[in-house]
Scaffold this motif. Sequence first.
Motif, PDB file in Angstrom:
ATOM      1  N   VAL A  85       0.901  -1.197  -0.008  1.00  0.00           N
ATOM      2  CA  VAL A  85       0.041  -0.120   0.031  1.00  0.00           C
ATOM      3  C   VAL A  85       0.798   1.282  -0.088  1.00  0.00           C
ATOM      4  O   VAL A  85       0.634   2.070  -0.712  1.00  0.00           O
ATOM      5  CB  VAL A  85      -0.914   0.085   1.087  1.00  0.00           C
ATOM      6  N   SER A 261     -12.463  -0.971  -2.420  1.00  0.00           N
ATOM      7  CA  SER A 261     -11.397  -0.354  -2.983  1.00  0.00           C
ATOM      8  C   SER A 261     -10.461  -1.545  -3.896  1.00  0.00           C
ATOM      9  O   SER A 261     -10.640  -2.616  -3.273  1.00  0.00           O
ATOM     10  CB  SER A 261     -10.733   0.350  -2.206  1.00  0.00           C
ATOM     11  N   ALA A 264      -6.061   0.587  -1.085  1.00  0.00           N
ATOM     12  CA  ALA A 264      -6.328   2.224  -0.532  1.00  0.00           C
ATOM     13  C   ALA A 264      -5.487   2.234   1.049  1.00  0.00           C
ATOM     14  O   ALA A 264      -5.379   0.867   1.594  1.00  0.00           O
ATOM     15  CB  ALA A 264      -7.694   2.237  -0.436  1.00  0.00           C
ATOM     16  N   ASN A 285      -5.410  -7.659   3.286  1.00  0.00           N
ATOM     17  CA  ASN A 285      -5.489  -6.571   3.729  1.00  0.00           C
ATOM     18  C   ASN A 285      -4.701  -6.399   5.347  1.00  0.00           C
ATOM     19  O   ASN A 285      -4.829  -7.343   6.129  1.00  0.00           O
ATOM     20  CB  ASN A 285      -6.913  -6.197   4.019  1.00  0.00           C
ATOM     21  N   SER A 318     -11.920  -5.003  -0.013  1.00  0.00           N
ATOM     22  CA  SER A 318     -10.709  -4.522  -0.683  1.00  0.00           C
ATOM     23  C   SER A 318      -9.923  -5.656  -1.356  1.00  0.00           C
ATOM     24  O   SER A 318      -9.812  -6.667  -0.375  1.00  0.00           O
ATOM     25  CB  SER A 318      -9.930  -3.675   0.249  1.00  0.00           C
ATOM     26  N   SER A 321      -5.311  -3.396   1.005  1.00  0.00           N
ATOM     27  CA  SER A 321      -5.552  -2.251   1.644  1.00  0.00           C
ATOM     28  C   SER A 321      -5.000  -2.234   3.145  1.00  0.00           C
ATOM     29  O   SER A 321      -4.821  -3.187   3.926  1.00  0.00           O
ATOM     30  CB  SER A 321      -6.967  -1.698   1.955  1.00  0.00           C
TER      31      SER A 321
END
Length: 328
Positions: A85, A261, A264, A285, A318, A321
């Motif tokens: 990220v 997303s 993000a 994530n 996501s 993220s």
Amino acid sequence: MKNKNNIFWGAILVAFGFYFLGITNDWFQFEISMREIAKFWPLLIILGGIAVLFNERKTIYNPTTALLVAFAIPLGIYHASNSAVDNFKDEINDEFNFDWHDSDDDNNSDSTENFNSSTQNFSIELDKEIEEATLEIGGGAAEFHLEETSGNNLFQAETKLFGGKYSLTEEKKGKLHDIEFTMNNKNNSRSFKFGKGESNDVYLKLNKKPIWDIDLNIGAGDLKFDLSQYKVKSIDVKTGAANLNLKMGSLVPNSLINVESGVAKVKISVPKESACEIEMDGALNAKDFEGFSKSSTGTWRSSNYDISKNKVSIKIKSGLSAVSVERY
């Protein structure tokens, strides 16, 4: 010697187990974050290798090594997610000249150098009968800013764009006012490509009186909204890659935040007096939900979830993220 080795490695595993158990159940707090701890995941691999050397059979197939590697894998994924990220964020910053850091200085554009930019201004007056308002924003890459309207306006906006313009449509339906604010380029497309040093800025102003439903469908962007003084019933964000910073309030009984997303960095702040539930979808994530505990349904909940009248529901879907939810 064999018994001493077993005691040594057993003690290490017990210490790790109690540490993660305490963090998960909020038995104790450390100043160092999980993100910082995750950087040391290779150390567990090293300890696993040492365990092989101390093993009488010198084999990798031993319980100590297996457990250490089992600890290392999730920490490594967590660290890789954060790093990916950050790297993607830096690439977007270099390409689009976004300011991904919190800043109160919004004067980033240079009208002398960025001579292809265009500025637009919009406003909608507040009808005294209006109690609720919906705002739908569609656009490409931009930095979005938010503050309160001036005068008797329901909605105001100022845009500074390269290669495109916004259009505004509105419709009143009894006590409801629908607003659609959409960005299009010269080919009527929402896809934008910018050169280095160019940036789009959208300055939004909303009235605090009505109850708001906000729908944001943006490309790559930087969005920092302080909604703590607004009556926000729902906010829906769909983005490819963005830096999102949302601060919610407690002026409505139930609020819903939905984020979809690709890549993000998401930070959401929720008041302590409001209960909060988090639902996360996506295996790669990085999560930082300090002060929350995982429920039997697979969601994370604040300790006051069953007793608080005000509730904030957060749903995040996501690909990759870094997501943090904090209480203030």
